[in-house]
Design a protein around this motif. Structure first.
Motif, PDB file in Angstrom:
ATOM      1  N   SER A 202      33.486 -30.881  68.384  1.00  0.00           N
ATOM      2  CA  SER A 202      32.159 -30.461  68.835  1.00  0.00           C
ATOM      3  C   SER A 202      31.484 -29.385  68.089  1.00  0.00           C
ATOM      4  O   SER A 202      32.182 -28.650  67.173  1.00  0.00           O
ATOM      5  CB  SER A 202      32.626 -29.951  70.339  1.00  0.00           C
ATOM      6  OG  SER A 202      33.419 -28.810  70.295  1.00  0.00           O
ATOM      7  N   ILE A 498      25.075 -40.500  64.244  1.00  0.00           N
ATOM      8  CA  ILE A 498      26.419 -39.765  64.467  1.00  0.00           C
ATOM      9  C   ILE A 498      26.789 -39.422  65.693  1.00  0.00           C
ATOM     10  O   ILE A 498      25.748 -39.529  66.654  1.00  0.00           O
ATOM     11  CB  ILE A 498      26.678 -38.743  63.471  1.00  0.00           C
ATOM     12  CG1 ILE A 498      25.690 -37.484  64.015  1.00  0.00           C
ATOM     13  CG2 ILE A 498      26.357 -38.769  61.971  1.00  0.00           C
ATOM     14  CD1 ILE A 498      25.853 -36.068  63.306  1.00  0.00           C
ATOM     15  N   THR A 499      27.929 -39.305  66.138  1.00  0.00           N
ATOM     16  CA  THR A 499      28.420 -38.989  67.519  1.00  0.00           C
ATOM     17  C   THR A 499      28.731 -37.406  67.648  1.00  0.00           C
ATOM     18  O   THR A 499      28.470 -36.809  68.568  1.00  0.00           O
ATOM     19  CB  THR A 499      29.726 -39.853  67.861  1.00  0.00           C
ATOM     20  OG1 THR A 499      29.315 -41.382  67.984  1.00  0.00           O
ATOM     21  CG2 THR A 499      29.962 -39.406  69.454  1.00  0.00           C
ATOM     22  N   HIS A 500      29.515 -36.888  66.647  1.00  0.00           N
ATOM     23  CA  HIS A 500      29.747 -35.480  66.604  1.00  0.00           C
ATOM     24  C   HIS A 500      29.083 -34.769  65.475  1.00  0.00           C
ATOM     25  O   HIS A 500      28.784 -35.317  64.332  1.00  0.00           O
ATOM     26  CB  HIS A 500      31.319 -35.476  66.563  1.00  0.00           C
ATOM     27  CG  HIS A 500      32.045 -35.920  67.752  1.00  0.00           C
ATOM     28  ND1 HIS A 500      31.947 -35.329  69.067  1.00  0.00           N
ATOM     29  CD2 HIS A 500      32.936 -37.175  67.642  1.00  0.00           C
ATOM     30  CE1 HIS A 500      32.686 -36.157  69.931  1.00  0.00           C
ATOM     31  NE2 HIS A 500      33.185 -37.267  69.160  1.00  0.00           N
ATOM     32  N   GLU A 503      30.303 -35.043  61.634  1.00  0.00           N
ATOM     33  CA  GLU A 503      30.384 -36.413  60.867  1.00  0.00           C
ATOM     34  C   GLU A 503      28.858 -36.474  59.987  1.00  0.00           C
ATOM     35  O   GLU A 503      28.944 -37.363  59.224  1.00  0.00           O
ATOM     36  CB  GLU A 503      30.013 -37.743  62.071  1.00  0.00           C
ATOM     37  CG  GLU A 503      31.113 -37.922  63.070  1.00  0.00           C
ATOM     38  CD  GLU A 503      31.010 -38.815  64.020  1.00  0.00           C
ATOM     39  OE1 GLU A 503      29.701 -39.245  64.136  1.00  0.00           O
ATOM     40  OE2 GLU A 503      31.904 -39.049  64.918  1.00  0.00           O
TER      41      GLU A 503
END
Length: 535
Positions: A202, A498-500, A503
């Protein structure tokens, strides 16, 4: 009036003295020229840079050595610089800022900022480009002497404040955010803001940063990889210098007696104060042989400390105000605070732009190691002792960065006469590679006079196939630069979903690590595959 001596008699009576003085003058000129020739090689500003990177030093084994007797000797080359050299740089930057304002380009910058929701890169380039092209910077200061420019860059003032992190903090991986902490031995380290940040994907929060600021200086290492406005600034410097760069953000409460204790860093640094103010003290590097068990790139960190006696008198003791710029060569000790002489009560925020030649092994020491490993020869200096046993100037000569990017400007000027672009590129590349190979031969003879006593630099180029080694390091440099260009473009434009937060830079950092592994494997006669493809 008193009678005058006839002119012929006067000339005749003085001629022996004139002859004697003339001979002494010529001898002095010859002596100075010989000394200058040696200094020009040992301290070449274009081919020399003290110290450096995450992978500091030539690879290979080394034998532990007993501690040397501390020496108070210091390199005197700093004192030989022209007194008005800083004034020349000050005028350069002031003229660049004034010309920029005269053209009324600020309205274009405003348009850029509105349409991209980001900072404009043009004003940064308007300052960085002339600095990179300036011979005073390359000759007198690059890797040789710190300086402060008091000319304020108006576009830098409050370009990135602590309050801006309310918007951008979530883009920055929490496991990279740290707070400056003293260890039991008195050394310094960055402790993770989150106690258990391993595997945490996170982003950091603004609230966490506010809490951490109460305990010490907050550092966002490599923030330019993730935060768009900082990536813009990084990219402007990368394009100007044509060398790999990164950017850290440092935030300190006002009136803190110690922001960071005396320590050294692994990169040449351009620090820009953007909010608040901060006091800096900068010293000349101690001779490496004074403490051969310590890495000159990371003094004052971890278990190592730097005493007042070891440091002596500072070269600079200054306060940085918003919009001002400071240059610090790699391995020059420095410490900071926000208590002494500081006039602003708000948080101090400065951007540290690091030039990463040594991080990616782009120096003669690493090139030497690859050449010797491929030839099956010992990488120990003179076959018996560690590199830190060298004298300071010999050490700096061996650790000089390769003539790449803006430091190769004078070499590239020799290729300008070529008619076509392709011919100029081929000629320029050939000159750089040839210079890398020949300079390595010269520096190896300086570092190891006994080992290479019977070999000329040209013979070492042939015997150790240094042209092939130089070509491999050129390819490595080009690959590193490609990955960094792509990384900053992605950070600025969000090219990939991207997700996080981590990345965003992850594939490029992995590519850089693979490039390093490939270079080291090549040096050890490992698989000679081409560099991995860029993501």
């Amino acid at each position: 009036s008193a009678p005058r001596m006839p002119e012929r008699m006067l000339c005749f009576s003085l001629s022996p003295w004139a002859l004697f003085l003339g001979i002494m003058f010529c001898a002095q000129i010859l002596s100075s020229h010989v000394a200058a020739e040696r200094t020009a090689f040992m301290m070449s500003p274009q081919l020399l840079s003290p110290l450096s990177g995450l992978r500091a030093g030539p690879r290979g084994t080394s034998k532990p050595m007993p501690a040397a007797t501390p020496s108070r000797a210091r390199c005197t080359s700093f004192q030989s610089l022209r007194a008005n050299a800083v004034d020349d740089l000050e005028k350069l930057v002031a003229n660049a800022v004034a010309e920029d304002e005269k053209r009324g380009s600020s309205i274009l910058d405003a348009m850029t900022e509105v349409s991209t929701e980001n900072v404009a890169d043009r004003p940064w380039s308007a300052v960085f480009n002339p600095l990179a092209q300036d011979p005073v910077f390359r000759r007198d200061f690059w890797a040789r002497k710190p300086f402060k420019l008091s000319t304020k860059m108006p576009f830098a003032v409050n370009c990135f404040t602590f309050k801006d992190l309310e918007k951008y903090a979530h883009m920055y991986p929490s496991h990279w955010a740290g707070t400056g902490t003293l260890v039991a031995s008195g050394g310094w380290m960055m402790a993770s803001i989150r106690r258990d940040a391993s595997g945490d994907n996170s982003g950091i929060s603004y609230v966490e940063l506010c809490k951490s600021l109460k305990t010490g200086t907050v550092a966002l290492n490599s923030a330019g990889f993730y935060i768009p406005p900082l990536a813009v600034i990084c990219n402007a410097l990368l394009q100007a210098l044509q060398l790999p760069v990164w950017l850290n953000v440092y935030i300190t409460e006002s009136f803190r007696e110690q922001s960071a204790p005396a320590h050294t860093d692994k990169q040449d640094v351009i620090a820009v104060q953007v909010q608040g103010s901060k006091r800096w003290r900068i010293w000349s590097p101690p001779p490496p042989q004074d403490k051969i068990t310590a890495d000159p790139f990371t003094r004052g960190k971890g278990q190592d400390t730097m005493s007042d006696e070891e440091l002596g008198e500072p070269l600079l003791d200054i306060v940085m105000e918003p919009g001002e710029t400071l240059y610090i060569p790699a391995a020059y000790p420095h410490k900071t605070d926000t208590a002494t002489g500081v006039s602003l009560s708000e948080e101090s925020v400065h951007l540290t732009l690091g030039i990463d030649t040594h991080v990616w092994d782009l120096n003669y020491a690493c090139m030497r190691t690859s050449a010797l490993e491929r030839a099956g020869q010992s990488t120990l200096l003179e076959g018996t002792y560690d590199k830190h046993k060298l004298g300071r100037e010999e050490w700096l000569s061996l650790y000089a960065p390769l003539p790449l990017g803006f430091t190769a400007i004078d070499l590239l000027k020799q290729a300008e006469a070529s008619e076509s672009r392709e011919a100029r590129e081929e000629s320029g590349r050939g000159l750089i590679i040839h210079t890398m190979a020949l300079e390595l031969g010269k520096r190896m003879r300086v570092a190891e006079p006994k080992r290479w006593a019977s070999s000329t630099p040209e013979q070492l180029v042939t015997d150790l196939d240094l042209h092939q080694v130089a070509q491999r390091y050129w390819d490595h440099y080009m690959h590193v630069m490609l990955l960094e260009r792509q990384m900053y473009a992605d950070a600025i434009l969000s090219l990939r979903p991207i997700t996080h937060s981590h990345e965003r830079a992850q594939p490029y950092l992995e590519g850089l690590e693979q490039a390093m592994q490939a270079l080291q494997a090549w040096g050890k006669r490992g698989p000679q595959a081409p560099p991995p493809p860029a993501p």
